[in-house]
Scaffold this motif. Structure first.
Motif, PDB file in Angstrom:
ATOM      1  N   SER B  47       0.848  -1.187   0.000  1.00 19.69           N
ATOM      2  CA  SER B  47       0.000   0.000   0.000  1.00 19.69           C
ATOM      3  C   SER B  47       0.885   1.238   0.000  1.00 19.69           C
ATOM      4  O   SER B  47       1.964   1.232   0.607  1.00 19.69           O
ATOM      5  N   ALA B  49       0.697   3.597   1.660  1.00 13.71           N
ATOM      6  CA  ALA B  49       0.860   4.053   3.040  1.00 13.71           C
ATOM      7  C   ALA B  49       2.028   3.366   3.731  1.00 13.71           C
ATOM      8  O   ALA B  49       2.584   3.867   4.697  1.00 13.71           O
ATOM      9  N   GLY B 142       0.750  -4.560   5.931  1.00 12.11           N
ATOM     10  CA  GLY B 142       1.453  -4.609   7.202  1.00 12.11           C
ATOM     11  C   GLY B 142       0.485  -4.737   8.363  1.00 12.11           C
ATOM     12  O   GLY B 142       0.637  -4.091   9.394  1.00 12.11           O
ATOM     13  N   VAL B 143      -0.533  -5.591   8.176  1.00 14.36           N
ATOM     14  CA  VAL B 143      -1.539  -5.785   9.231  1.00 14.36           C
ATOM     15  C   VAL B 143      -1.561  -7.266   9.604  1.00 14.36           C
ATOM     16  O   VAL B 143      -1.588  -8.141   8.735  1.00 14.36           O
ATOM     17  N   ARG B 147      -4.245 -11.202  17.027  1.00 17.71           N
ATOM     18  CA  ARG B 147      -3.198 -11.276  18.064  1.00 17.71           C
ATOM     19  C   ARG B 147      -2.749 -12.715  18.259  1.00 17.71           C
ATOM     20  O   ARG B 147      -1.618 -12.998  18.585  1.00 17.71           O
TER      21      ARG B 147
ATOM     22  N   ASP C   4      -4.447  -2.271  17.996  1.00 19.49           N
ATOM     23  CA  ASP C   4      -4.217  -2.069  16.573  1.00 19.49           C
ATOM     24  C   ASP C   4      -3.337  -3.189  16.055  1.00 19.49           C
ATOM     25  O   ASP C   4      -2.355  -3.555  16.680  1.00 19.49           O
ATOM     26  N   LEU C   5      -3.725  -3.768  14.916  1.00 20.21           N
ATOM     27  CA  LEU C   5      -2.994  -4.917  14.381  1.00 20.21           C
ATOM     28  C   LEU C   5      -1.915  -4.512  13.395  1.00 20.21           C
ATOM     29  O   LEU C   5      -1.330  -5.358  12.731  1.00 20.21           O
ATOM     30  N   ARG C   6      -1.667  -3.212  13.248  1.00 17.03           N
ATOM     31  CA  ARG C   6      -0.647  -2.814  12.278  1.00 17.03           C
ATOM     32  C   ARG C   6       0.746  -3.143  12.811  1.00 17.03           C
ATOM     33  O   ARG C   6       1.030  -2.987  13.992  1.00 17.03           O
ATOM     34  N   ILE C   7       1.580  -3.609  11.918  1.00 18.92           N
ATOM     35  CA  ILE C   7       2.941  -3.983  12.272  1.00 18.92           C
ATOM     36  C   ILE C   7       3.802  -2.727  12.182  1.00 18.92           C
ATOM     37  O   ILE C   7       3.794  -2.055  11.151  1.00 18.92           O
ATOM     38  N   ALA C  10       5.846   2.778  10.967  1.00 14.70           N
ATOM     39  CA  ALA C  10       6.402   3.626   9.912  1.00 14.70           C
ATOM     40  C   ALA C  10       5.366   3.868   8.822  1.00 14.70           C
ATOM     41  O   ALA C  10       5.415   3.285   7.754  1.00 14.70           O
ATOM     42  N   TRP C  11       4.436   4.697   9.126  1.00 14.14           N
ATOM     43  CA  TRP C  11       3.319   4.899   8.216  1.00 14.14           C
ATOM     44  C   TRP C  11       3.257   6.338   7.737  1.00 14.14           C
ATOM     45  O   TRP C  11       3.751   7.245   8.385  1.00 14.14           O
ATOM     46  N   ALA C  12       2.581   6.463   6.632  1.00 13.49           N
ATOM     47  CA  ALA C  12       2.409   7.789   6.033  1.00 13.49           C
ATOM     48  C   ALA C  12       1.336   8.576   6.793  1.00 13.49           C
ATOM     49  O   ALA C  12       0.957   8.241   7.899  1.00 13.49           O
ATOM     50  N   ARG C  27      -4.404   5.103   7.578  1.00 14.42           N
ATOM     51  CA  ARG C  27      -3.217   5.657   6.941  1.00 14.42           C
ATOM     52  C   ARG C  27      -3.567   5.898   5.483  1.00 14.42           C
ATOM     53  O   ARG C  27      -4.156   5.037   4.832  1.00 14.42           O
ATOM     54  N   GLU C  28      -3.199   7.018   4.997  1.00 11.09           N
ATOM     55  CA  GLU C  28      -3.565   7.381   3.625  1.00 11.09           C
ATOM     56  C   GLU C  28      -3.081   6.303   2.643  1.00 11.09           C
ATOM     57  O   GLU C  28      -1.922   5.892   2.697  1.00 11.09           O
ATOM     58  N   GLY C  29      -3.972   5.864   1.775  1.00 11.24           N
ATOM     59  CA  GLY C  29      -3.609   4.856   0.790  1.00 11.24           C
ATOM     60  C   GLY C  29      -3.986   3.448   1.199  1.00 11.24           C
ATOM     61  O   GLY C  29      -4.050   2.543   0.371  1.00 11.24           O
ATOM     62  N   GLU C  30      -4.223   3.246   2.480  1.00 12.07           N
ATOM     63  CA  GLU C  30      -4.656   1.955   2.978  1.00 12.07           C
ATOM     64  C   GLU C  30      -6.050   1.635   2.410  1.00 12.07           C
ATOM     65  O   GLU C  30      -6.861   2.540   2.229  1.00 12.07           O
ATOM     66  N   THR C  31      -6.349   0.353   2.185  1.00 13.91           N
ATOM     67  CA  THR C  31      -7.722   0.064   1.772  1.00 13.91           C
ATOM     68  C   THR C  31      -8.634   0.126   3.001  1.00 13.91           C
ATOM     69  O   THR C  31      -8.202  -0.094   4.133  1.00 13.91           O
ATOM     70  N   ALA C  34      -8.670  -3.064   5.083  1.00 10.18           N
ATOM     71  CA  ALA C  34      -7.495  -3.223   5.944  1.00 10.18           C
ATOM     72  C   ALA C  34      -7.560  -2.254   7.124  1.00 10.18           C
ATOM     73  O   ALA C  34      -7.254  -2.619   8.259  1.00 10.18           O
ATOM     74  N   TYR C  37     -10.214  -3.483   9.597  1.00 10.97           N
ATOM     75  CA  TYR C  37      -9.772  -4.736  10.226  1.00 10.97           C
ATOM     76  C   TYR C  37      -8.669  -4.452  11.238  1.00 10.97           C
ATOM     77  O   TYR C  37      -8.691  -4.966  12.362  1.00 10.97           O
ATOM     78  N   ALA C  38      -7.720  -3.618  10.855  1.00  9.33           N
ATOM     79  CA  ALA C  38      -6.553  -3.370  11.706  1.00  9.33           C
ATOM     80  C   ALA C  38      -6.947  -2.763  13.045  1.00  9.33           C
ATOM     81  O   ALA C  38      -6.297  -2.996  14.051  1.00  9.33           O
TER      82      ALA C  38
END
Lengths: 367, 472, 92
Positions: B47, B49, B142-143, B147, C4-7, C10-12, C27-31, C34, C37-38
């Motif tokens: 993405s 992002a 990156g999701v 858990r 939050d499930l984001r790894i 380092a996001w925009a 985050r801009e550009g994320e679907t 996602a 869900y995150a």
């Protein structure tokens, strides 16, 4: 030595199945031979519209009887009598509507003209650009997808043997019986009915008949389930739109727009260039469709002969062989005319006259 | 009038390689893909992002592919969803700027694969996602899927997804593989053909063992529990034919499940265009019948990549190049390419062995239908349980079309793409027919649901080409 | 499911959008699929058939489970990039 049937029917659609049922009820040992599965052809893939407003004048008495039979089948075929509205959006279409509906009314269909204001009352989500409209309270629809399952039950009930996935590759006559060659063996019967829809021409050729049967390729589309938009069957003055919303919320759009392909090629295709105006006409009539997605468009063959009247009667020049097909409005009329055909085969006088295939010059090449 | 010499459907490794090869030999080429960038599922572009996560080998391969495709001069129509095609060929798509129709005398379908699913009670709960979907979440976004995740099904994606979750700091509560341990060993010969890929798989396995992830082979999910989402998963053993056996169940706390049973070639386009297909279990199921140049029974229609049979990402570019050479030969352009084609074909067959072995490993045996309980929802779109489908089969439904007609299975928005294989397994279980005899579903447009408004666009009623009315 | 499930982080740029009236960030550009869900918004709608909760399943435009309504139109959340001010309703 295989069993000898009193009647073999080639084609397990509505027409063939209805005729087989009647013959079996009359005591004949009957078999239905189907190249695919019951109701998998036009019987199962048409839009299921039951509208007297789009029936031919001369076929109206048959269509009215057909409506009665589908109504009796009721829930088993997803029958709904909703009433139907036919729309005209300009003066030319209004004239066409007036002229055609007057003749259909004379032929016995309870059709009345209604005002655009009345249309808006009945169906508030229709286009406000209606200039003229007609209404028939008898109109509705059934679920054509259920044709095969419905007739399977009826055929089982009256003891008709069913042979599916069984194409007939040759027909011979021997000892006063027809012998149908199939990949899984020979089927023998003293009488034969060809009721195989768009494949009637090919099957006729096996008997040496040159039938002037052609096939139209009708397109139907369905949307995914959505909020309620319309409750009645919607048509267009030209007959080029049928539209209804099923109780589950999906909208079925038809109208006889032509796809490509032919029975000889074994299949047919949706033509995007005719699908587009079909869907545009639907969208114009029911603007709320802009919130729906189409999930599937498909095509089915509709057989016809040059005069667009049925082939229904004795095969010219061939004793004990019969033809049934090319019924315009065949979904509506099929259960009834199939029954009439069964009566004819049983040697009874049909309640209404059939349509002698002998009106076309045909030659039994073998004769 | 053609817009291009060649249209390639799909900008994954096969489609991109086909386009680059065809361009290098002078053809004009359009590539259409529904994703925002080239790469396919395997090299899916992250993405926009996701700017600074750890680049990995797949990311680097994807970036190289995107750069080469961009430099090739092929025109990429990204974000375009193809919804219909006609022979000859017209490709009809909807993109960000509205409808698009492209024409070309040659078509290479590199549509990849879709995931095979075997339904399990509770699989409709939020938090249950496909294994392939999990790779999208992990790679492109990156999701983490959850858990504490149960990764279940069959085939190589199990280890890939589980190891990626572990690498990203997530917890894998269990890997549940329906195939017995010996399944992997039986394929070892083919795997040894590609020691590099074997090492990759071993690396995944090692990472899981290091993280002390329990790996249950010869086991499957029996129920996924939860109210608003996944809360726990009950697993139990299956026999060699994947039939649940015994009552040695255990229930594992988890907040997500990644589920999948291998990949199926995406054959909707070749089916829609009327190409012949044959059933090849080693290649994931129904595949288009092709000649040595990967041309189908429809002249000018070629296939490449997993859509021609699931052989994996390493074999895909070779099949793309082979198909491109086939197109060029058929168009009578590019001189004598026979020697090059032979060499590519040899490499392709060699590199296919590993992927095909993996594909076969994921393939459910006929007994797997027993994994689906009577009350389990099979068709998610229409909410149809196995019991309902079994009743329709008992009443005479013998084809996927029959089942659709009588129950609406596959008639919803997914068009049977999620439940079709399971429905075919049920017909097979009831009739004793093998998967080949049950047959394929019919493909009809639109290939994905399309908004009516997007198809019809703006129009003038008076310009509708309404034919003469039917006879009175 | 919380958190939050984001790894990594380092996001925009962050953008905000509404889902059934609730203000959420992405985050801009994320679907959309996602992003929802995150942050644990995994239920996107209720099934018409069994009234059970449903959410994104395939994340690649096949299964249609993640369909939401944007400007009254049915849209796959997994194929919709989030932009600032996006208004999303669940399908009923």
């Amino acid at each position: 030595m295989s069993a000898l049937y009193d009647l073999a029917v080639i084609g397990g659609g509505i027409l063939g199945s209805a005729a087989a049922c009647r013959a079996a009820e009359g005591g004949m040992r009957t078999i239905v031979v189907e190249q695919q599965t019951l109701g998998s052809g036009a019987s199962g893939v048409n839009a299921g519209t039951l509208s007297l407003q789009i029936k031919r004048v001369k076929l109206m008495p048959y269509a009215i009887k057909g409506h009665e039979l589908w109504e009796r089948a009721g829930e088993r075929v997803g029958f709904h009598k909703t009433g139907g509205i036919t729309l005209a959006f300009n003066q030319r279409e209004a004239e066409l509507l007036h002229e055609r509906m007057a003749l259909k009314r004379e032929a016995g269909a309870p059709i009345e003209l209604i005002t655009p204001a009345r249309v808006a009352e009945l169906e508030p989500n229709l286009s406000r650009q209606v200039v003229a409209a007609s209404w028939c309270a008898e109109d509705g629809y059934a679920n054509a997808s259920l044709s095969g399952a419905y007739y399977r039950t009826l055929l089982d009930t009256v003891g008709v043997d069913i042979r599916e996935r069984t194409p007939v590759t040759a027909i011979d006559r021997s000892g006063g019986a027809f012998e149908l060659a199939t990949p899984t063996g020979t089927i023998r019967a003293t009488r034969l009915l060809l009721a195989c829809g768009a494949w009637l021409k090919a099957a006729g050729a096996l008997l040496g008949l040159d039938l002037p049967v052609r096939a139209r390729v009708n397109t139907v589309s369905v949307t995914e389930r959505g909020p309620a938009l319309v409750g009645t069957v919607i048509g267009h003055a030209t007959g080029l739109l049928t539209l209804k919303q099923k109780p589950n919320g999906s909208v079925l759009i038809g109208g006889g727009w032509q796809g490509t392909g032919s029975p000889d090629e074994g299949r047919s295709w949706v033509d995007p260039t005719t699908l587009l105006p079909n869907l545009r006409l639907a969208m114009f009539a029911v603007p709320g469709l802009d919130r729906f997605r189409v999930v599937r468009s498909w095509t089915g063959f509709e057989a016809n002969v040059p005069d667009f009247y049925p082939l229904a009667g004795a095969a010219p020049g061939i004793d004990n062989a019969f033809l049934l097909g090319c019924v315009r409005g065949g979904y509506t009329i099929g259960p009834y005319i199939g029954t009439l055909m069964g009566d004819l085969i049983l040697g009874h006088e049909p309640e209404l006259p059939l349509f002698d295939p002998g009106r076309f010059v045909t030659t039994a090449a073998a004769a | 009038m053609s817009d291009y010499d060649l249209i390639v459907l799909g900008a994954g490794p096969a489609g991109a390689a086909a386009a680059i090869k065809a361009r290098s030999l002078g053809l004009s080429v359009a590539v259409i893909d529904e994703a925002p960038a080239a790469g396919g599922q395997v090299y899916r572009a992250p993405s926009p992002a996701l700017t600074a996560t750890q680049p990995d080998a797949d990311r680097e391969k994807g970036d190289a592919l995107r750069a080469k495709l961009a430099a090739s001069g092929a025109v990429l129509y990204a974000n375009h969803r193809v919804w219909s095609l006609t022979s000859g060929f017209s490709v009809i798509a909807i993109g960000p700027d509205g409808p698009l129709t492209l024409e070309a005398p040659s078509l290479i379908v590199a549509a990849g694969a879709i995931e095979r699913h075997i339904p399990v009670t509770g699989w409709t709960l939020p938090g249950v996602i496909g294994l392939a979907g999990a790779t999208v979440l992990l790679k492109a976004h990156g999701v983490l899927p959850g858990r504490r995740v149960v990764v279940a099904g069959s085939g190589p994606l199990l280890l890939l997804v589980a190891s990626k979750i572990v690498a990203a700091g997530g917890e894998v509560a269990a890997v549940v593989d329906a195939a017995p341990h010996t399944g992997w060993l039986a394929r070892a010969g083919a795997m040894l053909a590609r020691p590099d890929l074997m090492a990759k798989g071993a690396g995944w396995l090692l990472a899981l063992l290091k993280a002390r992830v329990p790996i249950h082979s010869g086991a499957a999910i029996r129920t996924i529990h939860g109210t608003d989402g996944v809360e726990a998963v009950t697993i139990g053993p299956v026999d060699r034919d994947w039939r649940p056996v015994g009552d040695a169940e255990r229930t594992i706390a988890a907040d997500a499940v990644c589920l999948g049973f291998g990949l199926l070639p995406a054959t909707e386009v070749t089916r829609l265009l009327g190409a012949e297909h044959r059933y090849e279990p080693e290649l994931g199921g129904w595949v288009p019948a092709v000649d040595a140049s990967l041309q189908t029974s429809v002249p000018g229609l070629f296939v490449a990549g997993d859509g021609a049979g699931v052989r994996g990402a390493d074999a895909a570019p070779l099949s793309g190049e082979l198909a491109a050479l086939g197109v060029i030969s058929r168009l009578g352009r590019g001189g004598d390419l026979a020697r090059e084609a032979t060499k590519i074909a040899t490499d392709w067959h060699r590199s296919s062995r590993f992927g095909a072995a993996m594909s076969a490993l994921a393939m459910p045996p006929p007994g797997a239908a027993a994994m689906i309980a009577a009350e389990t929802t099979v068709c998610r779109c229409e909410g149809l349980s196995r019991a309902k489908l079994d009743a329709a089969i008992a009443a005479g439904a013998r084809t996927l079309a029959d089942l659709k007609a009588t129950t609406r299975c596959g008639m919803g928005p997914c068009g049977g793409r999620v439940c079709g294989e399971a429905a075919a397994m049920l017909i097979g279980a009831a009739t004793g027919w093998d998967r080949a005899t049950v047959g394929q579903p019919s493909a009809r447009p639109p290939l994905r649901p399309v908004p009516l408004a997007a198809i019809t666009g703006a129009f003038d009623y008076d310009n509708l080409p309404i034919p003469a009315p039917a006879p009175l | 499911m919380a958190g939050d499930l984001r790894i990594g982080s380092a996001w925009a740029r962050t953008v905000s959008f509404r889902f059934d009236g609730e203000l959420l960030t992405a985050r801009e550009g994320e679907t959309l699929a996602a992003a929802l869900y995150a942050q644990g918004r995994r239920t996107l709608r209720m099934s018409r058939d069994d009234s059970g909760p449903r959410g994104a399943f395939c994340f690649m435009g096949v299964c249609q489970e993640c369909v939401v309504s944007i400007d009254g139109r049915l849209t796959e959340a997994c194929r919709t990039p989030v932009h600032n001010g996006l208004v999303v309703e669940s399908v009923r």
